[in-house]
Design a protein around this motif. Structure first.
Motif, short mmCIF file in Angstrom:
data_model
loop_
_atom_site.label_atom_id
_atom_site.label_comp_id
_atom_site.label_asym_id
_atom_site.label_seq_id
_atom_site.Cartn_x
_atom_site.Cartn_y
_atom_site.Cartn_z
N ARG A 1 -42.66 -49.45 63.13
CA ARG A 1 -41.65 -48.42 63.38
C ARG A 1 -41.85 -47.68 64.69
NH1 ARG A 1 -45.28 -46.59 59.80
NH2 ARG A 1 -45.75 -44.37 59.70
N THR B 1 -39.92 -44.37 67.23
CA THR B 1 -39.00 -43.25 67.24
C THR B 1 -37.97 -43.50 68.34
OG1 THR B 1 -40.92 -41.92 66.66
CG2 THR B 1 -38.91 -40.72 67.23
N ASN C 1 -45.35 -42.28 71.95
CA ASN C 1 -45.70 -42.54 70.55
C ASN C 1 -45.93 -44.03 70.33
OD1 ASN C 1 -44.06 -43.08 67.56
ND2 ASN C 1 -45.89 -41.81 67.60
N ARG D 1 -49.33 -45.92 69.10
CA ARG D 1 -49.35 -46.76 67.90
C ARG D 1 -49.89 -48.16 68.22
NH1 ARG D 1 -47.11 -45.20 63.33
NH2 ARG D 1 -46.55 -47.31 62.74
N THR E 1 -53.57 -48.43 67.75
CA THR E 1 -54.11 -48.08 66.43
C THR E 1 -55.43 -48.75 66.14
OG1 THR E 1 -51.87 -47.76 65.59
CG2 THR E 1 -53.59 -48.04 63.94
N GLU F 1 -44.46 -38.33 60.77
CA GLU F 1 -44.64 -39.54 59.98
C GLU F 1 -44.87 -40.80 60.81
OE1 GLU F 1 -43.02 -40.00 55.44
OE2 GLU F 1 -41.57 -39.61 57.00
N ASN F 2 -44.61 -40.73 62.13
CA ASN F 2 -44.87 -41.90 62.97
C ASN F 2 -46.17 -41.77 63.76
OD1 ASN F 2 -42.55 -42.95 61.97
ND2 ASN F 2 -41.30 -42.60 63.79
N LEU F 3 -46.98 -40.78 63.43
CA LEU F 3 -48.27 -40.64 64.10
C LEU F 3 -49.17 -41.84 63.78
CD1 LEU F 3 -48.98 -36.88 63.34
CD2 LEU F 3 -48.62 -37.85 65.62
N VAL F 4 -50.16 -42.06 64.62
CA VAL F 4 -51.13 -43.12 64.35
C VAL F 4 -51.99 -42.68 63.15
CG1 VAL F 4 -53.09 -44.41 65.27
CG2 VAL F 4 -51.21 -43.75 66.78
N VAL G 1 -50.62 -43.09 59.94
CA VAL G 1 -49.70 -43.00 58.81
C VAL G 1 -49.22 -44.42 58.50
CG1 VAL G 1 -47.62 -41.95 57.86
CG2 VAL G 1 -48.92 -40.75 59.64
#
Ligand SMILES: Cc1cc2nc3c(=O)[nH]c(=O)nc-3n(C[C@H](O)[C@H](O)[C@H](O)COP(=O)(O)OP(=O)(O)OC[C@H]3O[C@@H](n4cnc5c(N)ncnc54)[C@H](O)[C@@H]3O)c2cc1C
Ligand SMILES: Cc1cc2nc3c(=O)[nH]c(=O)nc-3n(C[C@H](O)[C@H](O)[C@H](O)COP(=O)(O)OP(=O)(O)OC[C@H]3O[C@@H](n4cnc5c(N)ncnc54)[C@H](O)[C@@H]3O)c2cc1C
Ligand code: SF4
Ligand code: SF4
Ligand code: FES
Ligand SMILES: [Mg+2]
Lengths: 281, 467
Positions: A227, A229, A253, A257, A260, B253-256, B258
């Motif tokens: 996902r 944003t 963002n 991600r 990660t 909710e889109n943070l690393v 989650v």
């Protein structure tokens, strides 16, 4: 099980493979991708763009850079070998339109591979296509001839000036936005490049499409791991994308991600490096 | 009278302190003497109220009586008249709200958990059959020349494939993943349902001549209607599951850090990420994790996080323990393993650090108000009760909605406002010759309900093909 029909090394760590996948070859459209597992037992599901297909032969082409564990494993496969699983075509196809004004296609690094079928599709729809392709140096530049074949004009940039202009792709992009009033810009490459392409075109209000390469597992909308944003909405890249309006994507963002598992991936790579010590590089 | 004196047989399990560091099955299964004793607790009620509690109406007193006599072959035979996946259902059915809920013994003892342990007996005889190589490949009727395609290899698709193949139809199952079994292999963890059990069920289907095609996403690799129009199938059964993770829609909710439970569990189960030495798929290593939700999915995520190595795992749930939809046994096991439950608590915001990684959650305290439509007391937030829990990962585990891949690529397929496929009493969809069932129709439900629908749809398809 899908057979590798042909393998070509395009640069130090970039490979092109033609793989048997008749149903995917028949259904796929520009912009779509596949997810493969090199060897199933402990393998990882990795997404790669369909860089081309031959419906008659029933094959698809992938072009990938061996950056880590799974892509290096794939790079070691030879013609005649098999890939354990291959799922596709996934994602939405590129929205191809015939414009009165030029379309600019920008590709950076390995991003030129997913860009190629889009360049072809825009040209075949009757557009004037200006392509800007870039790489760190001359040796890392891929698919120049294939891009030329479907472009009215090609601008090449390298970071070190070893070929074409010594510039970032955003420099010619800015010039074109100023002088040629393009109808749409499509930018595919490293996330930072896409972020700055979108920032470059924003003041000129030129529609800018980017193709996102988030971390995926299933590719079917089941896990939500991919996902991003976009504006104030959450989108799943595998089913809602991979292409989005670059002016709305939260690139910072997305880049976070993508990192990660950075730490674990690097550790894994080190271990593999140790395993193959003494063997081939 | 003497039956009432037999003590309820507890399930032998792995020591909680040991098992929270491994992926092996927690519940070890009854011994032969235990299963006989437990089976003798059954009163063999004439009206057998337990049967009406089982969604597929297994002849419960029948199979229990055979088990009490030690005739396990007869016992499993009786179960298999109604259910093709007893080793799975015996383990994962929410028995306390199904067959055990209506059992006379539980009623008499005023405690549903003291009912006859129907699922545990069912599990024993199914395991007995498998472990003693008694699984028989059912006879397949002569070929009818008719072809049926099944979309999805979860419990619903598998049980439909079983019934349709038995009738002599040529059956092909298409599965998007590289492995078969649906949620039973990618969602429900090994420590609750060993993958081997699902594999053996699938082996039986293959031996019966069912064709299984993995890495095939109907709607993308091939359009749904092309299966009928181009590929020559006479009917299709859609058993695509729910498979669209719910998020809360809160900030951060889109943070690393989650992850949906689907992602976290798929990495661990299907991709074996818990096996860090071998698996190429990584999983996030967090010290302190919060799970949002109170169902089976939440329990599975919490207990997996513990096994991956989290030091502290919280289950954050809006209501109280009494309202939790999870199986009682899972909650009990989770507590034994040291999972912390924060009841009457709900996250309102996920907090991130300067690198966009989770560093905590802001929660609100709740109290229970009036009952809502579902009969459960509605949780009401207590204003100003905000507080922060420091942690480094969260796993929203709120269940699943319908995945829209098939409906988006098939405009004529009617779905309701939640995206679930609409079917009639025969499980037929709005398109002729296309049927659907399981979670894609019911919304996230249970294995046994999905299986029951698969059998019902198979019956309808069989009628259609024989007409
Ligand atoms: C839609 C899409 C199309 C893509 N097309 C191409 C392509 O045509 N050619 C190409 O070379 N690359 C492409 N990629 C990127 C490619 O998937 C990653 O390079 C690859 O997964 C890296 O895996 P690894 O194990 O070799 O490296 P690792 O060392 O494990 O990872 C390197 C980096 O790749 C990313 N990555 C890791 N795992 C995944 C995963 N499962 N899915 C996605 N990204 C991951 C992460 O940012 C990670 O830090 C595409 C990605 C997406 C999402
Ligand atoms: C974590 C978790 C724990 C659970 N615990 C329990 C429990 O303890 N007890 C219980 O009874 N129930 C439990 N459930 C619910 C139960 O697993 C489901 O109700 C059941 O699996 C539904 O079965 P199904 O066959 O309808 O779908 P699924 O099991 O979801 O299978 C659907 C399959 O179809 C495939 N598919 C989807 N779309 C396509 C397509 N277009 N083309 C090809 N293939 C496709 C999917 O990949 C999947 O394999 C749990 C669910 C989860 C997620
Ligand atoms: S299938 Fe489930 S509900 Fe039916 S008897 Fe077995 S455990 Fe009970
Ligand atoms: S209701 Fe309980 S006691 Fe009666 S037959 Fe069923 S399982 Fe046995
Ligand atoms: S990859 Fe799982 S939802 Fe997109
Ligand atoms: Mg990797």
């Amino acid at each position: 099980m899908n057979k590798i029909i042909r393998k070509i090394q395009l640069s130090d760590d970039v490979f092109q493979m033609e793989i048997e996948a008749p149903l995917i070859a028949e259904e796929r459209k520009a912009g779509q991708f596949i997810i493969l597992i090199v060897s199933e037992e402990f393998g990882e599901r990795i997404p790669l763009t369909i860089a081309g297909a031959d419906e008659e032969k029933g094959t698809i082409t992938i072009i990938f850079q061996a950056v880590g564990d799974s892509t290096k494993e794939l790079g070691k496969k030879s013609e005649g070998d098999y890939i354990d699983s291959l799922l596709g075509p996934l994602g939405k196809a590129t929205h191809i339109v015939k414009y009165d004004k030029p379309v600019v296609c920008v590709g950076g690094g390995i991003g030129v591979a997913p860009l190629r079928p889009i360049v072809e599709a825009f040209k075949k729809a009757g557009n004037e296509v200006i392509s800007i392709i870039g790489a760190r140096n001359k040796d890392l530049l891929i698919l120049e001839d294939e891009i030329r074949a479907y472009s009215d004009e090609v601008i090449i940039c390298t970071d070190d000036g070893s070929y074409g202009r010594k510039d970032l792709v955003t420099a010619p992009l800015k010039e074109i936005c100023e002088s040629r009033d393009p109808a749409e810009v499509v930018a595919i490459g490293p996330p930072v490049m896409m972020k700055f392409c979108a920032l470059t075109t924003k003041p000129y209000k030129v529609k800018t499409t980017v193709s996102l390469n988030t971390i995926m597992i299933d590719g079917t909308g089941m896990c939500g791991g991919c996902r991003v944003t976009v504006g104030d909405e959450t989108k799943f890249v595998c089913v809602d994308g991979p292409e989005f309006d670059g002016h709305l994507v939260d690139f910072d963002n997305m880049i976070n991600r993508l990192n990660t598992y950075k730490h674990q991936e690097e550790e894994h790579n080190c271990r593999i490096g140790l395993d193959s010590k003494g063997g081939e590089k | 009278k003497s039956r009432r004196a037999i003590p309820l047989q507890e399930m032998p399990s792995q020591d909680p302190l040991v098992r929270r560091n491994n992926m092996e099955e927690v519940a070890l299964g009854y011994t032969e003497s235990q299963v006989k004793l437990e089976a003798m607790r059954c009163l063999q009620c004439k009206n057998a109220p337990c049967i009406s509690g089982c969604p597929v109406s297994i002849n419960i007193p029948g199979f229990i009586a055979a088990a009490a006599e030690g005739d396990f072959e007869k016992s499993i035979g009786i179960i298999k008249e109604s259910s093709s996946l007893p080793a799975i259902c015996g383990r994962v059915c929410p028995q306390e709200t199904q067959c055990m809920a209506t059992c006379t013994v539980g009623k008499a003892e005023k405690d549903v958990m003291r009912s006859v342990q129907i699922g545990r007996i069912e599990r024993y005889v199914a395991d007995w059959e498998r472990e003693n190589d008694k699984i028989q490949v059912p006879e397949v009727a002569p070929s009818t020349g008719k072809r049926v395609a099944i979309v999805g290899s979860g419990p619903s698709g598998l049980s439909a494939a079983f019934d349709l193949r038995k009738e002599g139809h040529d059956v092909t199952v298409y599965e998007a993943f590289h492995k078969n079994g649906g949620v039973t292999v990618y969602g429900i963890p090994e420590f609750r349902l060993p993958k081997k059990i699902v594999e053996i069920e699938i082996d039986t289907l293959v031996k019966m001549g069912v064709k299984i095609v993995t890495n095939f996403l109907v709607g993308k690799t091939r359009k749904l209607t092309d299966l009928l129009e181009k590929d020559g199938f006479d009917a299709v059964y859609i058993a695509a599951g729910a498979g669209l993770p719910k998020f809360m829609g809160i900030e951060g909710e889109n943070l690393v850090g989650v992850f949906s439970a689907n992602e976290y569990l798929t990495r661990s189960n299907l991709m074996k990420a818990y096996d860090t030495a071998n698996s190429r798929t990584p999983i996030y290593h967090a010290k302190k994790v919060a799970i949002f939700g109170g169902g089976n999915v939440a329990m599975d995520a919490a207990r997996t996080a513990k096994r991956i190595g989290a030091e502290e795992v919280h289950v954050v749930y809006r209501r109280t323990e009494a309202e939790m939809p999870a199986r009682v046994e899972e909650v009990h096991h989770a507590k034994e393993e040291g999972i912390i439950f924060d009841f009457l608590t709900n996250p309102v915001k996920i907090l991130g650090d300067e690198n966009g990684r989770v560093k905590g959650i802001e929660c609100l305290k709740y109290e229970l108000g009036e009952p809502d439509d579902s009969g459960r007391r509605r949780p009401v937030p207590i204003e100003g009760s905000n507080f922060i829990i420091d942690l480094d990962a969260c796993i929203p585990s709120l269940g699943n909605n319908a995945n829209p891949i098939l409906s988006n690529s098939t405009p004529d397929l009617e779905v309701n406002k939640w995206g679930n496929i609409v079917v009639d009493e025969n499980n037929k969809t709005s398109i002729d010759r296309i049927y659907a069932g399981g979670d894609i129709v019911l919304g996230a439900a249970t294995v046994i309900l999905a299986m029951g629908q698969g059998r019902h749809a198979a019956e309808s398809i069989n009628k259609l093909l024989k007409a």
